[in-house]
Design an enzyme around this catalytic site. Sequence first.
Site, PDB file in Angstrom:
ATOM      1  N   ILE A  18       0.778  -1.137   0.025  1.00 56.92           N
ATOM      2  CA  ILE A  18      -0.036  -0.241   0.173  1.00 56.92           C
ATOM      3  C   ILE A  18       0.883   1.261  -0.016  1.00 56.92           C
ATOM      4  CG2 ILE A  18      -1.607   1.311   1.334  1.00 56.92           C
ATOM      5  CD1 ILE A  18      -2.647  -1.511   2.300  1.00 56.92           C
ATOM      6  N   VAL A  54      10.475   3.114  12.184  1.00 54.68           N
ATOM      7  CA  VAL A  54       9.446   3.750  12.932  1.00 54.68           C
ATOM      8  C   VAL A  54       9.364   3.521  14.346  1.00 54.68           C
ATOM      9  CG1 VAL A  54       7.897   4.121  11.189  1.00 54.68           C
ATOM     10  CG2 VAL A  54       7.572   2.245  12.623  1.00 54.68           C
ATOM     11  N   SER A 132      -7.355   0.059   9.592  1.00 55.44           N
ATOM     12  CA  SER A 132      -7.826  -1.188   8.919  1.00 55.44           C
ATOM     13  C   SER A 132      -9.182  -1.409   9.509  1.00 55.44           C
ATOM     14  CB  SER A 132      -6.978  -2.245   9.444  1.00 55.44           C
ATOM     15  OG  SER A 132      -7.490  -3.560   9.279  1.00 55.44           O
ATOM     16  N   TYR A 145      -3.754  -7.591  16.382  1.00 58.19           N
ATOM     17  CA  TYR A 145      -3.690  -6.658  15.233  1.00 58.19           C
ATOM     18  C   TYR A 145      -4.761  -5.803  15.180  1.00 58.19           C
ATOM     19  CZ  TYR A 145      -3.592  -5.088  10.450  1.00 58.19           C
ATOM     20  OH  TYR A 145      -3.606  -4.296   9.286  1.00 58.19           O
ATOM     21  N   THR A 177      -9.077  -6.469   3.248  1.00 56.37           N
ATOM     22  CA  THR A 177      -7.938  -7.440   2.843  1.00 56.37           C
ATOM     23  C   THR A 177      -7.458  -6.927   1.603  1.00 56.37           C
ATOM     24  OG1 THR A 177      -8.668  -8.736   4.200  1.00 56.37           O
ATOM     25  CG2 THR A 177      -6.765  -9.359   2.998  1.00 56.37           C
ATOM     26  N   VAL A 178      -6.191  -6.324   1.431  1.00 53.45           N
ATOM     27  CA  VAL A 178      -5.418  -5.668   0.274  1.00 53.45           C
ATOM     28  C   VAL A 178      -4.495  -7.017  -0.238  1.00 53.45           C
ATOM     29  CG1 VAL A 178      -4.473  -3.783  -0.569  1.00 53.45           C
ATOM     30  CG2 VAL A 178      -5.798  -3.441   1.361  1.00 53.45           C
ATOM     31  N   THR A 180      -1.332  -7.850  -0.908  1.00 55.88           N
ATOM     32  CA  THR A 180       0.039  -7.259  -0.837  1.00 55.88           C
ATOM     33  C   THR A 180       0.902  -8.112  -0.090  1.00 55.88           C
ATOM     34  OG1 THR A 180      -0.097  -6.576   1.530  1.00 55.88           O
ATOM     35  CG2 THR A 180      -0.790  -4.783  -0.162  1.00 55.88           C
TER      36      THR A 180
END
Length: 249
Positions: A18, A54, A132, A145, A177-178, A180
């Site tokens: 993404i 990060v 999400s 998550y 859900t993507v 990736t």
Amino acid sequence: MSEFNGLVAAVTGGASGIGLATAIHLAERGAEVAVLDLDGTSVEPPLIGFSADVTSRTSLSQAFARVENQFGRLDILINNAGISAVGTVEENDDDEWSRVLDINVVGMARTSALALPLLRRSPAATIVNVCSIAALNGLPRRALYGASKGAVLALTYAMAADHVREGVRVNCVSPGTVSTPFVDRMLRSFPDPVAERAALDARQATGRMVTPEEVASAIAYLASPSSGSTTGTALEVDGGVHTLRVRPA
Ligand code: NAI
């Protein structure tokens, strides 16, 4: 297109999935784009990569100093870096909770805190967090998550309130859900990854996973200077999974 001409964007986790689709999309629409990722060397021009973790304030601080040095400004921050976690509360141990929350939640707060001094100088300052639909739905074996993304949603609203009077808009996207590398890795933790992938496709009312480009487009809408009255919102890009109740195909 030139909607983002003259603006500089930073995308965390912008080397894959993404984040990469978003970085390319913003660049195609005229922005100069800094990709902040663990290995910043993997991206290709016109994107410019900066290595940054990060979980490390020092690393992020050095990366933003380099961004300022290179571009002289920062207008758009996309807080995208995040990792998956599969399990119930019995299956994820304390170290896993600390690791995932440190990247997915504290990472966004840390990155934003270090970017804000630059953003406040922009006439079009904005932050988009990648949340999400796990923040909005009880998904099996996504306790950690889901908790991390629930925190991202709350963080988005709180940050939007804190910074609206400073001219900094804060919003989030909530993808379903993507397709990736993140999903590919997650599927490997299931006994039957092929069946699990089919279940993920079937869960979408559209019958297929979301594409990274569709999420990138939604992020660009929120980040655009033409969305000046949009702050403190969560935009779902989820194939209808959160709100639609269609009959099974
Ligand atoms: P991905 O695994 O393809 O890309 C994530 C990127 O983040 C990678 O380039 C990775 O190196 C980077 N990253 C990981 N830890 C980092 C750290 N400590 N510091 C800097 N960079 C780091 O994942 P994907 O699917 O593109 O996910 C991006 C975001 O979208 C995540 O926040 C994820 O939770 C969220 N998301 C993903 C969904 C999906 O189904 N793929 C659905 C909903 C949200």
